[in-house]
Motif scaffolding. Structure first.
Motif, mmCIF file in Angstrom:
data_model
loop_
_atom_site.group_PDB
_atom_site.id
_atom_site.type_symbol
_atom_site.label_atom_id
_atom_site.label_comp_id
_atom_site.label_asym_id
_atom_site.label_seq_id
_atom_site.Cartn_x
_atom_site.Cartn_y
_atom_site.Cartn_z
ATOM 1 N N THR A 1 -9.867 -4.236 7.220
ATOM 2 C CA THR A 1 -8.747 -4.580 6.347
ATOM 3 C C THR A 1 -9.130 -4.531 4.866
ATOM 4 O OG1 THR A 1 -7.825 -6.022 8.062
ATOM 5 C CG2 THR A 1 -7.003 -6.328 5.813
ATOM 6 N N ILE A 2 -10.153 -5.272 4.486
ATOM 7 C CA ILE A 2 -10.517 -5.329 3.062
ATOM 8 C C ILE A 2 -11.120 -4.002 2.593
ATOM 9 C CG2 ILE A 2 -11.950 -6.492 1.340
ATOM 10 C CD1 ILE A 2 -11.387 -9.123 2.869
ATOM 11 N N PRO A 3 -12.048 -3.377 3.340
ATOM 12 C CA PRO A 3 -12.539 -2.066 2.885
ATOM 13 C C PRO A 3 -11.410 -1.041 2.717
ATOM 14 C CG PRO A 3 -13.998 -2.932 4.546
ATOM 15 C CD PRO A 3 -12.807 -3.856 4.495
ATOM 16 N N GLU A 4 -10.443 -1.041 3.618
ATOM 17 C CA GLU A 4 -9.333 -0.094 3.483
ATOM 18 C C GLU A 4 -8.452 -0.419 2.281
ATOM 19 O OE1 GLU A 4 -8.949 1.458 8.070
ATOM 20 O OE2 GLU A 4 -7.465 0.037 7.330
ATOM 21 N N PHE A 5 -8.306 -1.702 1.966
ATOM 22 C CA PHE A 5 -7.550 -2.102 0.788
ATOM 23 C C PHE A 5 -8.169 -1.517 -0.481
ATOM 24 C CE2 PHE A 5 -6.750 -4.999 -2.766
ATOM 25 C CZ PHE A 5 -5.377 -5.149 -2.712
ATOM 26 N N PHE A 6 -9.504 -1.487 -0.536
ATOM 27 C CA PHE A 6 -10.215 -0.986 -1.716
ATOM 28 C C PHE A 6 -10.539 0.508 -1.645
ATOM 29 C CE2 PHE A 6 -11.089 -5.555 -2.166
ATOM 30 C CZ PHE A 6 -10.732 -5.728 -3.498
ATOM 31 N N ALA A 7 -10.177 1.174 -0.562
ATOM 32 C CA ALA A 7 -10.511 2.592 -0.383
ATOM 33 C C ALA A 7 -9.814 3.466 -1.433
ATOM 34 C CB ALA A 7 -10.098 3.053 1.021
ATOM 35 N N GLU A 8 -10.477 4.559 -1.770
ATOM 36 C CA GLU A 8 -9.906 5.505 -2.731
ATOM 37 C C GLU A 8 -8.599 6.108 -2.230
ATOM 38 O OE1 GLU A 8 -12.646 8.435 -4.189
ATOM 39 O OE2 GLU A 8 -14.219 6.934 -4.493
ATOM 40 N N ASP A 9 -8.460 6.270 -0.925
ATOM 41 C CA ASP A 9 -7.241 6.875 -0.378
ATOM 42 C C ASP A 9 -6.209 5.839 0.077
ATOM 43 O OD1 ASP A 9 -8.742 6.016 1.805
ATOM 44 O OD2 ASP A 9 -8.308 7.786 3.024
ATOM 45 N N ALA A 10 -6.319 4.607 -0.429
ATOM 46 C CA ALA A 10 -5.339 3.568 -0.113
ATOM 47 C C ALA A 10 -3.983 3.959 -0.701
ATOM 48 C CB ALA A 10 -5.792 2.227 -0.673
ATOM 49 N N PRO A 11 -2.892 3.506 -0.098
ATOM 50 C CA PRO A 11 -1.570 3.823 -0.655
ATOM 51 C C PRO A 11 -1.406 3.231 -2.062
ATOM 52 C CG PRO A 11 -1.384 2.290 1.184
ATOM 53 C CD PRO A 11 -2.824 2.672 1.086
ATOM 54 N N GLU B 1 -6.517 -11.512 -12.279
ATOM 55 C CA GLU B 1 -5.458 -11.079 -13.181
ATOM 56 C C GLU B 1 -4.530 -10.180 -12.377
ATOM 57 O OE1 GLU B 1 -6.700 -9.461 -16.966
ATOM 58 O OE2 GLU B 1 -8.593 -10.554 -16.842
ATOM 59 N N VAL B 2 -3.280 -10.135 -12.754
ATOM 60 C CA VAL B 2 -2.309 -9.332 -12.022
ATOM 61 C C VAL B 2 -2.814 -7.889 -11.896
ATOM 62 C CG1 VAL B 2 0.053 -8.445 -12.024
ATOM 63 C CG2 VAL B 2 -0.387 -10.789 -12.753
ATOM 64 N N GLY B 3 -2.901 -7.427 -10.641
ATOM 65 C CA GLY B 3 -3.333 -6.062 -10.370
ATOM 66 C C GLY B 3 -4.824 -5.840 -10.401
ATOM 67 N N GLN B 4 -5.613 -6.865 -10.698
ATOM 68 C CA GLN B 4 -7.075 -6.778 -10.709
ATOM 69 C C GLN B 4 -7.591 -7.525 -9.474
ATOM 70 O OE1 GLN B 4 -8.947 -5.174 -13.138
ATOM 71 N NE2 GLN B 4 -7.007 -4.507 -14.019
ATOM 72 N N TYR B 5 -8.183 -6.792 -8.545
ATOM 73 C CA TYR B 5 -8.597 -7.379 -7.274
ATOM 74 C C TYR B 5 -10.112 -7.405 -7.143
ATOM 75 C CZ TYR B 5 -3.712 -6.446 -6.254
ATOM 76 O OH TYR B 5 -2.342 -6.403 -6.296
ATOM 77 N N ALA B 6 -10.599 -8.426 -6.461
ATOM 78 C CA ALA B 6 -12.037 -8.550 -6.203
ATOM 79 C C ALA B 6 -12.241 -9.001 -4.758
ATOM 80 C CB ALA B 6 -12.662 -9.566 -7.160
ATOM 81 N N HIS B 7 -13.219 -8.410 -4.101
ATOM 82 C CA HIS B 7 -13.586 -8.782 -2.732
ATOM 83 C C HIS B 7 -14.547 -9.964 -2.824
ATOM 84 C CE1 HIS B 7 -15.268 -7.283 1.394
ATOM 85 N NE2 HIS B 7 -14.912 -8.546 1.410
ATOM 86 N N GLU C 1 -13.722 -14.212 4.360
ATOM 87 C CA GLU C 1 -13.812 -13.470 3.113
ATOM 88 C C GLU C 1 -12.383 -13.179 2.715
ATOM 89 O OE1 GLU C 1 -15.089 -9.136 3.759
ATOM 90 O OE2 GLU C 1 -16.040 -10.198 5.439
ATOM 91 N N TYR C 2 -12.169 -12.852 1.447
ATOM 92 C CA TYR C 2 -10.794 -12.694 1.001
ATOM 93 C C TYR C 2 -10.729 -11.820 -0.246
ATOM 94 C CZ TYR C 2 -12.179 -16.594 -2.045
ATOM 95 O OH TYR C 2 -12.828 -17.403 -2.938
ATOM 96 N N ILE C 3 -9.516 -11.557 -0.697
ATOM 97 C CA ILE C 3 -9.270 -10.754 -1.882
ATOM 98 C C ILE C 3 -8.749 -11.680 -2.971
ATOM 99 C CG2 ILE C 3 -7.936 -8.860 -2.871
ATOM 100 C CD1 ILE C 3 -7.771 -7.741 0.045
ATOM 101 N N ASP C 4 -9.483 -11.766 -4.056
ATOM 102 C CA ASP C 4 -9.070 -12.571 -5.197
ATOM 103 C C ASP C 4 -8.309 -11.668 -6.166
ATOM 104 O OD1 ASP C 4 -8.867 -14.794 -6.869
ATOM 105 O OD2 ASP C 4 -10.783 -14.395 -7.852
ATOM 106 N N GLU C 5 -7.366 -12.247 -6.891
ATOM 107 C CA GLU C 5 -6.636 -11.517 -7.920
ATOM 108 C C GLU C 5 -6.681 -12.350 -9.205
ATOM 109 O OE1 GLU C 5 -2.411 -9.157 -8.585
ATOM 110 O OE2 GLU C 5 -2.538 -10.674 -7.025
#
Length: 146
Positions: A118-128, A89-95, A83-87
């Motif tokens: 990794t991916i859930p934390e990337f999309f988490a509300e408290d991500a950096p 558009e710049v700054g628009q991410y999809a799992h 599984e991966y993170i698609d982008e």
């Protein structure tokens, strides 16, 4: 840098030549290391003028081959993304929850291998603020996940 071992050395050279190029931000497995050869740049013409590659089960052998032979590129890693993170558009991410095989530049393997969070934390509300730092292994991982 220590380079990851391949998933199954018995399958080296059996993967399709055509693969996606880069992208996806995360990796699960290295399938093989590839060195592409270009007859128009001095590699032997083994495929009627077409580009071709040699597959290796480790980076060091691929790198030595590339350095010692004319008309070659630097090694690439053929990776599996379960599984991966698609982008799109710049700054628009999809799992994306599907497998794909892609070729990556070797420096991308410096990113930590994907784990279940990794991916859930990337999309988490408290991500950096710079979410990509999670994937680069440069930021503390958020506690919450999704």
């Amino acid at each position: 840098m220590s380079f990851p071992p391949v998933l199954d050395p018995s399958k080296i050279g059996e993967y399709p030549a055509l693969a996606k190029a880069g992208g996806g931000y995360v990796w699960d497995e290295v399938l093989e290391y590839r060195v592409w050869c270009h007859p128009e740049r001095g590699a032997p013409d083994e495929e009627d003028g077409s580009d071709y590659y040699y597959a290796f089960d480790n980076f060091d052998e691929a790198d030595a081959f590339a350095r010692e032979n004319a008309g070659t590129d630097k090694p690439l890693a053929l990776i599996l993304q379960r599984e991966y993170i698609d982008e799109p558009e710049v700054g628009q991410y999809a799992h994306v929850r599907e497998e794909r095989i892609t070729e990556w530049p070797i420096p991308f393997l410096s990113r930590p291998k994907r784990d279940a969070l990794t991916i859930p934390e990337f999309f988490a509300e408290d991500a950096p603020a710079i979410r990509l730092d999670i994937l680069r292994g440069l930021a503390p991982r958020p506690s919450g996940g999704v």
